[in-house]
Design a protein around this motif. Structure first.
Motif, PDB file in Angstrom:
ATOM      1  N   SER A 203       0.836  -1.200   0.000  1.00  0.00           N
ATOM      2  CA  SER A 203       0.000   0.000   0.000  1.00  0.00           C
ATOM      3  C   SER A 203       0.870   1.250   0.000  1.00  0.00           C
ATOM      4  CB  SER A 203      -0.872   0.019   1.258  1.00  0.00           C
ATOM      5  OG  SER A 203      -1.878  -0.950   1.173  1.00  0.00           O
ATOM      6  N   HIS A 204       0.728   2.073  -1.010  1.00  0.00           N
ATOM      7  CA  HIS A 204       1.400   3.369  -0.977  1.00  0.00           C
ATOM      8  C   HIS A 204       0.531   4.318  -0.155  1.00  0.00           C
ATOM      9  CE1 HIS A 204       3.476   6.988  -1.987  1.00  0.00           C
ATOM     10  NE2 HIS A 204       4.250   6.408  -2.894  1.00  0.00           N
ATOM     11  N   PRO A 205       1.119   4.976   0.847  1.00  0.00           N
ATOM     12  CA  PRO A 205       0.307   5.821   1.739  1.00  0.00           C
ATOM     13  C   PRO A 205      -0.487   6.895   1.007  1.00  0.00           C
ATOM     14  CG  PRO A 205       2.519   5.524   2.635  1.00  0.00           C
ATOM     15  CD  PRO A 205       2.529   4.905   1.268  1.00  0.00           C
ATOM     16  N   LYS A 206       0.048   7.386  -0.117  1.00  0.00           N
ATOM     17  CA  LYS A 206      -0.663   8.494  -0.777  1.00  0.00           C
ATOM     18  C   LYS A 206      -1.976   8.044  -1.402  1.00  0.00           C
ATOM     19  CE  LYS A 206       1.736   8.299  -5.255  1.00  0.00           C
ATOM     20  NZ  LYS A 206       0.797   7.445  -5.967  1.00  0.00           N
ATOM     21  N   ASP A 207      -2.140   6.770  -1.634  1.00  0.00           N
ATOM     22  CA  ASP A 207      -3.327   6.276  -2.358  1.00  0.00           C
ATOM     23  C   ASP A 207      -4.273   5.427  -1.515  1.00  0.00           C
ATOM     24  OD1 ASP A 207      -2.482   7.363  -4.859  1.00  0.00           O
ATOM     25  OD2 ASP A 207      -1.029   5.727  -5.014  1.00  0.00           O
ATOM     26  N   LEU A 208      -4.029   5.338  -0.217  1.00  0.00           N
ATOM     27  CA  LEU A 208      -4.879   4.445   0.589  1.00  0.00           C
ATOM     28  C   LEU A 208      -6.202   5.149   0.902  1.00  0.00           C
ATOM     29  CD1 LEU A 208      -3.604   1.999   3.198  1.00  0.00           C
ATOM     30  CD2 LEU A 208      -5.757   3.156   3.582  1.00  0.00           C
TER      31      LEU A 208
ATOM     32  N   ASP B 242      10.240  15.299   6.402  1.00  0.00           N
ATOM     33  CA  ASP B 242       9.561  15.887   5.228  1.00  0.00           C
ATOM     34  C   ASP B 242      10.544  16.244   4.123  1.00  0.00           C
ATOM     35  OD1 ASP B 242       6.987  15.648   6.079  1.00  0.00           O
ATOM     36  OD2 ASP B 242       6.913  17.634   7.014  1.00  0.00           O
ATOM     37  N   ARG B 243      11.710  16.738   4.540  1.00  0.00           N
ATOM     38  CA  ARG B 243      12.720  17.120   3.553  1.00  0.00           C
ATOM     39  C   ARG B 243      13.142  15.900   2.728  1.00  0.00           C
ATOM     40  NH1 ARG B 243      18.091  18.324   3.048  1.00  0.00           N
ATOM     41  NH2 ARG B 243      18.635  16.810   4.657  1.00  0.00           N
ATOM     42  N   ILE B 244      13.364  14.776   3.409  1.00  0.00           N
ATOM     43  CA  ILE B 244      13.800  13.562   2.712  1.00  0.00           C
ATOM     44  C   ILE B 244      12.635  12.959   1.922  1.00  0.00           C
ATOM     45  CG2 ILE B 244      14.699  11.211   3.038  1.00  0.00           C
ATOM     46  CD1 ILE B 244      16.808  13.401   3.446  1.00  0.00           C
ATOM     47  N   LEU B 245      11.453  12.989   2.496  1.00  0.00           N
ATOM     48  CA  LEU B 245      10.288  12.437   1.770  1.00  0.00           C
ATOM     49  C   LEU B 245      10.106  13.165   0.448  1.00  0.00           C
ATOM     50  CD1 LEU B 245       7.698  11.901   4.648  1.00  0.00           C
ATOM     51  CD2 LEU B 245       8.748  10.118   3.206  1.00  0.00           C
ATOM     52  N   GLU B 246      10.330  14.478   0.491  1.00  0.00           N
ATOM     53  CA  GLU B 246      10.182  15.246  -0.740  1.00  0.00           C
ATOM     54  C   GLU B 246      11.257  14.858  -1.754  1.00  0.00           C
ATOM     55  OE1 GLU B 246       9.483  19.380  -0.369  1.00  0.00           O
ATOM     56  OE2 GLU B 246       9.219  19.469  -2.568  1.00  0.00           O
ATOM     57  N   ARG B 247      12.475  14.729  -1.263  1.00  0.00           N
ATOM     58  CA  ARG B 247      13.568  14.313  -2.172  1.00  0.00           C
ATOM     59  C   ARG B 247      13.367  12.898  -2.697  1.00  0.00           C
ATOM     60  NH1 ARG B 247      18.828  17.405  -0.660  1.00  0.00           N
ATOM     61  NH2 ARG B 247      19.943  15.615  -1.433  1.00  0.00           N
ATOM     62  N   MET B 248      12.647  12.096  -1.948  1.00  0.00           N
ATOM     63  CA  MET B 248      12.351  10.736  -2.389  1.00  0.00           C
ATOM     64  C   MET B 248      11.170  10.691  -3.369  1.00  0.00           C
ATOM     65  SD  MET B 248      12.511   8.493   1.094  1.00  0.00           S
ATOM     66  CE  MET B 248      14.020   7.696   1.668  1.00  0.00           C
ATOM     67  N   ASN B 249      10.502  11.847  -3.534  1.00  0.00           N
ATOM     68  CA  ASN B 249       9.301  11.917  -4.375  1.00  0.00           C
ATOM     69  C   ASN B 249       8.204  10.971  -3.884  1.00  0.00           C
ATOM     70  OD1 ASN B 249       7.722  12.838  -6.516  1.00  0.00           O
ATOM     71  ND2 ASN B 249       8.358  11.141  -7.856  1.00  0.00           N
ATOM     72  N   ARG B 250       7.995  10.960  -2.568  1.00  0.00           N
ATOM     73  CA  ARG B 250       6.982  10.047  -2.021  1.00  0.00           C
ATOM     74  C   ARG B 250       5.579  10.679  -2.055  1.00  0.00           C
ATOM     75  NH1 ARG B 250       7.118   4.738  -1.694  1.00  0.00           N
ATOM     76  NH2 ARG B 250       6.031   4.660   0.280  1.00  0.00           N
TER      77      ARG B 250
ATOM     78  N   CYS C  44      -7.898  -9.445   5.903  1.00  0.00           N
ATOM     79  CA  CYS C  44      -7.024  -9.431   7.079  1.00  0.00           C
ATOM     80  C   CYS C  44      -6.630  -8.019   7.495  1.00  0.00           C
ATOM     81  CB  CYS C  44      -5.773 -10.252   6.807  1.00  0.00           C
ATOM     82  SG  CYS C  44      -6.147 -11.998   6.692  1.00  0.00           S
ATOM     83  N   PRO C  45      -6.720  -7.745   8.804  1.00  0.00           N
ATOM     84  CA  PRO C  45      -6.369  -6.411   9.302  1.00  0.00           C
ATOM     85  C   PRO C  45      -4.856  -6.249   9.440  1.00  0.00           C
ATOM     86  CG  PRO C  45      -7.163  -7.757  11.107  1.00  0.00           C
ATOM     87  CD  PRO C  45      -7.248  -8.611   9.870  1.00  0.00           C
ATOM     88  N   HIS C  46      -4.187  -6.293   8.339  1.00  0.00           N
ATOM     89  CA  HIS C  46      -2.740  -6.043   8.322  1.00  0.00           C
ATOM     90  C   HIS C  46      -2.443  -5.184   7.098  1.00  0.00           C
ATOM     91  CE1 HIS C  46       1.426  -7.477   6.891  1.00  0.00           C
ATOM     92  NE2 HIS C  46       1.569  -6.416   7.657  1.00  0.00           N
ATOM     93  N   ILE C  47      -1.788  -4.064   7.311  1.00  0.00           N
ATOM     94  CA  ILE C  47      -1.444  -3.192   6.182  1.00  0.00           C
ATOM     95  C   ILE C  47       0.060  -2.950   6.179  1.00  0.00           C
ATOM     96  CG2 ILE C  47      -1.879  -0.977   5.036  1.00  0.00           C
ATOM     97  CD1 ILE C  47      -4.551  -0.803   6.469  1.00  0.00           C
ATOM     98  N   HIS C  48       0.676  -3.317   5.054  1.00  0.00           N
ATOM     99  CA  HIS C  48       2.092  -2.992   4.881  1.00  0.00           C
ATOM    100  C   HIS C  48       2.149  -1.619   4.230  1.00  0.00           C
ATOM    101  CE1 HIS C  48       6.322  -3.548   4.680  1.00  0.00           C
ATOM    102  NE2 HIS C  48       6.352  -3.412   3.368  1.00  0.00           N
ATOM    103  N   LEU C  49       2.614  -0.646   4.990  1.00  0.00           N
ATOM    104  CA  LEU C  49       2.487   0.764   4.605  1.00  0.00           C
ATOM    105  C   LEU C  49       3.865   1.443   4.678  1.00  0.00           C
ATOM    106  CD1 LEU C  49      -0.008   2.679   4.042  1.00  0.00           C
ATOM    107  CD2 LEU C  49       0.058   3.269   6.464  1.00  0.00           C
TER     108      LEU C  49
END
Ligand code: SAH
Ligand code: SF4
Ligand code: F3S
Length: 457
Positions: free
Chosen positions: A232-237, A264-272, A252-257
């Motif tokens: 699951s990509h967090p941006k699309d859940l 935030d700085r790294i997330l942006e550089r990762m293009n997440r 099943c109540p299990h989410i691999h997220l």
């Protein structure tokens, strides 16, 4: 067997579940041509290595194994050696030049061409290519209680560090009806659990159904007692997906997220394309609606420019979320990705230190979360005897926790049992039998290794 038609094949798989699934597709294609799978490369006319490019280390392992195969090939006249999967796509002819004893390099969207390339006949290669979903091909599923089913292929997200979109091509969803057909067949074969697979299942859409619709359709298939899914990509859940899990006991109540970073700085550089606070709010919404949910994640340490402060943000996010489990990776430069333009400036020793620090922290959290199960009664799907300890059996909760227990009589794989949890480590729960439920569905007693990583099962 020079010049003769091959009759046997051996396949070895590296990398993620998608690759394991693809190996079943390839086995299905070759079996259709009359070839038989054998369990050692020495005994095979065709040896296939299904490869992974996600990190440098993954590729090094494959290259090492190829060198091991070289003398075997020399000893067996006419043996063909095919490198398939992500490395074959990434390196193509460069691989054949570097390892001249390799006969073929065939990427993930060209497996229908294998019969022709191996001189077995035409196959139906005209369908091969960018739009490939392997519709109509029946994978040769390994026996067991749980099967993986690819619902989509490729990825369009282009996270800046990641090679997958380059080696797996554009995202495409398999029609729900085709997924359902495979799931119905699996149920008829005795599988009781299916695991729907895609690089980002949350962006599944076949033109009529989104992923929540698909989950509900699969959950309704007679005989399927548990449905899982990843990744699951967090941006699309979506809220709809959370609702589907909350309202259907067999989803099943299990989410691999995967969060990848808490900065935030790294997330942006990762293009997440999400922020730390968006991720944390998502976790809150999920937990509010599905209190028993288990959350697992992937994290990369040492991404270019990751300072100690950025890392502390990841550390504090891990503390805050209290994941059930986390896979932590050291950043590895992948040529051709956007991040390869950035300087890989975190020293290797620092990457290792950060990885170990997170692993230590996560181990404590996993232990805490697992201890909360002690005293609780859980339903466990039995996977088989413990390979390491005779008399013990291994199963899983719907939250994907491994449970070990010692029944007085052997219990068949595929049965559901109710266990009371009496002890917990960071990795495993230990249970005592309350009662066996329902008729066992699968007669084979495949041995299980409770220490195996998810991708090794
Ligand atoms: N589609 C899935 C899985 C991708 S690969 C997803 O989006 O989560 C599995 C994990 O490998 C990723 O989640 C990431 O944590 C890690 N990974 C990918 N590329 C990497 C790289 N270049 N270096 C280190 N880890 C990487
Ligand atoms: Fe890679 Fe990102 Fe796609 Fe996952 S979502 S496969 S990490 S590009
Ligand atoms: Fe590796 Fe390819 Fe999977 S790069 S992680 S095998 S999609």
């Amino acid at each position: 067997m020079t010049g003769q038609r091959p009759t046997t094949f051996y396949i070895r798989t590296y990398g993620c579940q998608m690759n394991k699934y693809d190996s079943e597709i390839v086995a299905g294609i070759l079996e259709e041509q009359g070839l038989r799978e054998v369990s050692t490369p020495e005994a095979a006319d065709v040896v296939l290595i299904n490869t992974c490019s996600v990190r440098e280390h993954a590729e090094q392992r494959v290259l090492g194994y190829l060198e091991q195969l070289r003398p075997l090939k020399a000893a067996r006249a006419g043996q063909r050696l095919a490198v398939i999967g992500c490395m074959a796509e990434r390196l193509g002819s460069r691989l054949l030049e570097a390892k001249p004893f390799v006969d073929l390099a065939v990427g993930p969207d060209r497996y229908r061409e294998l019969p022709r390339l191996l001189g077995l006949g035409d196959g139906n290669a005209e369908l091969s290519g960018e739009a490939e979903t392997y519709e109509g091909i029946w994978p040769s599923h390994r026996k067991g209680v749980s099967a993986w089913v690819a619902v989509m292929r490729g990825c369009d997200n282009f996270c800046s560090y990641c090679i997958v979109p380059y080696v797996r091509g554009r995202e495409r969803s398999r029609p729900a009806e085709s997924v359902l057909e495979e799931v119905r067949r699996l149920a008829a074969e005795g599988f009781v659990e299916v695991n729907l697979l895609g690089q980002n299942v949350n962006s599944y859409h076949d033109g009529r159904h989104d992923f929540a619709d698909l989950l509900l359709l699969v959950a309704d298939v007679e005989g399927i007692r548990r449905v899982r899914f990843a990744t699951s990509h967090p941006k699309d859940l979506s809220e709809k997906l959370i609702e589907a899990i909350a309202s259907h006991p067999n989803i099943c109540p299990h989410i691999h997220l995967p969060v990848q970073s808490g900065s935030d700085r790294i997330l942006e550089r990762m293009n997440r394309r999400y922020t730390r606070s968006q991720y944390l709010r998502l976790v809150e919404r999920i937990r509010a609606r599905i209190p028993e949910v288990a959350l697992t994640t992937d994290i990369i340490v040492g991404f270019p420019g990751e300072t100690r402060e950025d890392f502390e943000q990841t550390r504090s996010l891990v503390e805050e979320v209290q994941f059930d489990g986390a896979f932590v990776f050291r950043y590895s430069v992948r040529q051709g990705t956007a991040a390869a333009q950035l300087e890989d400036d975190v020293p290797e020793l620092e990457k290792i230190a950060r990885l170990e620090e997170l692993n230590r922290l996560q181990k404590k959290i996993s232990l805490r979360r697992n201890r909360a199960y002690v005293g609780r009664k859980v339903e466990v799907l039995v996977e088989g005897p413990n390979r390491k300890r005779p008399g013990q059996f291994v199963g899983r909760t719907d939250t994907n926790k491994i449970v070990v227990f010692s029944p007085s009589v052997p219990i068949e794989a595929g049965s559901f049992v109710r266990l009371r949890i009496v002890e917990a480590t960071a990795h495993t729960l230990f249970g005592e039998l309350e009662a066996e439920q329902g008729p066992p569905r699968v007669a084979c007693l495949t041995e299980q290794n409770p220490d195996a990583q998810p991708w090794e099962r």
